[in-house]
Design a protein around this motif. Sequence first.
Motif, short mmCIF file in Angstrom:
data_model
loop_
_atom_site.label_atom_id
_atom_site.label_comp_id
_atom_site.label_asym_id
_atom_site.label_seq_id
_atom_site.Cartn_x
_atom_site.Cartn_y
_atom_site.Cartn_z
N UNK A 3 0.51 -1.50 0.17
CA UNK A 3 -0.40 -0.07 -0.17
C UNK A 3 1.19 1.10 0.14
N UNK A 4 0.19 1.87 -0.92
CA UNK A 4 1.11 3.84 -0.87
C UNK A 4 0.60 4.08 0.66
N UNK A 5 0.55 5.77 1.03
CA UNK A 5 0.44 6.31 1.66
C UNK A 5 -1.39 6.60 1.17
N UNK A 6 -1.89 6.42 2.37
CA UNK A 6 -3.83 6.55 2.26
C UNK A 6 -4.27 5.14 1.48
N UNK A 7 -3.72 4.35 2.08
CA UNK A 7 -4.63 2.84 1.80
C UNK A 7 -5.54 3.04 2.95
N UNK A 8 -6.06 2.15 2.98
CA UNK A 8 -7.16 1.53 3.64
C UNK A 8 -7.38 0.10 3.92
N UNK A 9 -7.72 -0.19 5.19
CA UNK A 9 -8.07 -1.95 5.81
C UNK A 9 -9.76 -1.18 6.21
N UNK A 10 -10.25 -2.22 6.44
CA UNK A 10 -11.47 -2.32 6.75
C UNK A 10 -11.67 -3.56 6.80
N UNK A 40 1.73 6.47 7.64
CA UNK A 40 1.64 6.66 6.75
C UNK A 40 -0.18 7.03 5.54
N UNK A 41 -1.18 7.74 6.50
CA UNK A 41 -2.18 8.16 6.06
C UNK A 41 -3.01 6.56 6.07
N UNK A 42 -3.02 5.39 6.16
CA UNK A 42 -3.64 4.00 6.09
C UNK A 42 -4.08 4.00 6.92
#
Length: 246
Positions: free
Chosen positions: A130-137, A176-178
């Motif tokens: 993941x690059x910065x700004x990814x999402x884990x839900x 990392x804004x994730x």
Amino acid sequence: MNRLEGNVALVTGGSRGIGAAVALRLAEEGADVALTYREGEAPAQKIVEQIEGLGRRALAVRADSADAAALDAAVERTVGTLGRLDVLVNNAGVFLVGPLDQLGPAEIDATLAVNVRAPYQLARAASRHMTDGGRIINIGSNIAERAPFPGLALYAMSKTALIGLTKGLARELGPRAITVNLVHPGPTDTDANPAAGPNAEAIAGLTALGRYAAPAEIAATVAHLAGPDARYLTGSVISVDGGFSA
């Protein structure tokens, strides 16, 4: 709307129920989508065809969520085929219920392997790409908030563990804004838990709204968490349960 244009999502257990609804909703929002399934290739391919019908790329990967190596391979195949990974939805789960004296080490290991270890393993593997700004839900359960019947202790324990996982990952990946968030669905009309099932009326009666959710209603919240409007939302537990836990 194309809020997820250019993004790639991986949805585990995406061939049916809530997982299928999530996969389709993310595609509607503009994402290319990979999904895993344990068995039943035909339903998985049907979801792939529906996603492709929306003009998005799609991939079905057979992977048992109890197999850590298979999960690593699913992440690598997603990235290798679709080029990147921006959104991970940990949806696959097992639901083993019964009296305390009937659920022993084998059932405990099977439940924790899929409901707890797999989300950790997938977050570990996916975050590398993941690059910065990814999402884990993570997809939990209303049972983590309220266990209204006997026999739910093992399942409730496994889903409650996701609260700690979500908060811990939010802290670790925040620089990392994730973002990492947890959705607790309530009673939802799926093949495994139909709204017309034998106990459905009693279960629906435990909600404030008096009904089951449609899978698409859970998927709508997941899509919001995956999108740009949720970039400041992390470490949160969101109950989409019709007031079951109110």
